[in-house]
Scaffold this active site. Structure first.
Site, PDB file in Angstrom:
ATOM      1  N   HIS A  97       0.821  -1.210   0.000  1.00 50.45           N
ATOM      2  CA  HIS A  97       0.000   0.000   0.000  1.00 50.45           C
ATOM      3  C   HIS A  97       0.857   1.263   0.000  1.00 50.45           C
ATOM      4  O   HIS A  97       0.439   2.289  -0.514  1.00 50.45           O
ATOM      5  CB  HIS A  97      -0.933   0.019   1.219  1.00 50.45           C
ATOM      6  CG  HIS A  97      -2.133  -0.852   1.070  1.00 50.45           C
ATOM      7  ND1 HIS A  97      -3.269  -0.442   0.407  1.00 50.45           N
ATOM      8  CD2 HIS A  97      -2.382  -2.105   1.512  1.00 50.45           C
ATOM      9  CE1 HIS A  97      -4.173  -1.410   0.449  1.00 50.45           C
ATOM     10  NE2 HIS A  97      -3.656  -2.430   1.106  1.00 50.45           N
ATOM     11  N   ASP A 104      -7.813  -1.772  -1.813  1.00 48.29           N
ATOM     12  CA  ASP A 104      -8.755  -2.674  -1.139  1.00 48.29           C
ATOM     13  C   ASP A 104     -10.154  -2.257  -1.578  1.00 48.29           C
ATOM     14  O   ASP A 104     -10.584  -1.128  -1.298  1.00 48.29           O
ATOM     15  CB  ASP A 104      -8.629  -2.561   0.377  1.00 48.29           C
ATOM     16  CG  ASP A 104      -7.277  -3.032   0.900  1.00 48.29           C
ATOM     17  OD1 ASP A 104      -6.590  -3.786   0.190  1.00 48.29           O
ATOM     18  OD2 ASP A 104      -6.919  -2.654   2.029  1.00 48.29           O
ATOM     19  N   GLU A 161      -6.597 -12.119   1.131  1.00 50.72           N
ATOM     20  CA  GLU A 161      -7.595 -11.058   1.300  1.00 50.72           C
ATOM     21  C   GLU A 161      -8.364 -10.888  -0.007  1.00 50.72           C
ATOM     22  O   GLU A 161      -7.804 -10.403  -0.995  1.00 50.72           O
ATOM     23  CB  GLU A 161      -6.931  -9.727   1.669  1.00 50.72           C
ATOM     24  CG  GLU A 161      -6.222  -9.749   2.996  1.00 50.72           C
ATOM     25  CD  GLU A 161      -5.433  -8.472   3.273  1.00 50.72           C
ATOM     26  OE1 GLU A 161      -5.023  -8.297   4.423  1.00 50.72           O
ATOM     27  OE2 GLU A 161      -5.225  -7.649   2.339  1.00 50.72           O
ATOM     28  N   HIS A 164      -8.109  -7.297  -1.547  1.00 54.17           N
ATOM     29  CA  HIS A 164      -6.828  -6.652  -1.842  1.00 54.17           C
ATOM     30  C   HIS A 164      -6.327  -7.024  -3.246  1.00 54.17           C
ATOM     31  O   HIS A 164      -6.214  -8.194  -3.587  1.00 54.17           O
ATOM     32  CB  HIS A 164      -5.780  -7.076  -0.804  1.00 54.17           C
ATOM     33  CG  HIS A 164      -4.429  -6.473  -1.042  1.00 54.17           C
ATOM     34  ND1 HIS A 164      -3.919  -5.486  -0.248  1.00 54.17           N
ATOM     35  CD2 HIS A 164      -3.488  -6.716  -1.986  1.00 54.17           C
ATOM     36  CE1 HIS A 164      -2.719  -5.147  -0.691  1.00 54.17           C
ATOM     37  NE2 HIS A 164      -2.441  -5.891  -1.757  1.00 54.17           N
TER      38      HIS A 164
END
Length: 184
Positions: A97, A104, A161, A164
């Site tokens: 990130h 996300d 995730e 993500h």
């Protein structure tokens, strides 16, 4: 301009919904990590994400962003709260990130409502993993639909995730640290 390579996606495409969780206490840490709910990302990431949004709008769907660019201080705070590399990048190794190339996201319908997914955002357990199969058929279908749309436009899914995605080639982008965006 906060950085020459970071842009506010809301200024580029206001049709993309935002729920910047780390600007609120509704997140895994339980407190705000960002001073403001502004969604910055690398301009290359934004260009690809806007292509995803254009395609989804044709299907009466859209994107909602939970997080994108994350300054170093916020990454450190998140790592302190969840020191698990399956879900949070160790800031000493340079987070995904922090490059502005990770996003996300989830799917929303034309009325702006989130579609069911196998888990909630930041639910850091087995239900968040891309290979989790015990969710409802609708949740699995939506997860797959999001993944296909993102991959079609240059994003790589993250195994643990469902929300993500990294811009393809993310590792070639250097980390960016903009001071003053994170809560001290």
């Amino acid at each position: 301009m906060i950085h020459p390579n970071l842009i506010d996606i809301a200024q580029q495409d206001p049709s993309i919904a935002l729920d910047i969780r780390y600007a609120t206490s509704n997140n895994i840490v339980g407190k705000p990590l960002y001073r403001q709910a502004i969604c910055y990302m690398h301009r290359d990431t934004a260009t690809a994400l806007m292509r995803v949004q254009t395609m989804l709008r044709q299907q009466q769907l859209g994107l909602k962003i939970f997080d994108a660019y994350r300054p170093a201080a916020a990454q450190e705070a998140l790592w302190q709260a969840v020191p698990d590399p399956r879900y949070v990048s160790n800031p000493q190794q340079g987070g995904r990130h922090s490059r502005g190339t990770a996003v996300d996201v989830t799917l929303i319908n034309a009325q702006g409502q989130e579609l069911p997914m196998p888990s909630g955002f930041d639910e850091m357990n087995r239900k968040a993993h891309r290979d989790y199969q015990e969710a409802t058929a609708a949740a699995l279908r939506h997860r797959d639909q999001l993944e296909q749309a993102m991959q079609q436009h240059g994003f790589v899914p993250f195994a643990t995730e469902w929300w993500h995605f990294d811009l393809q080639g993310w590792e070639d982008y250097p980390p960016i640290d903009v001071a003053g965006l994170a809560v001290p």
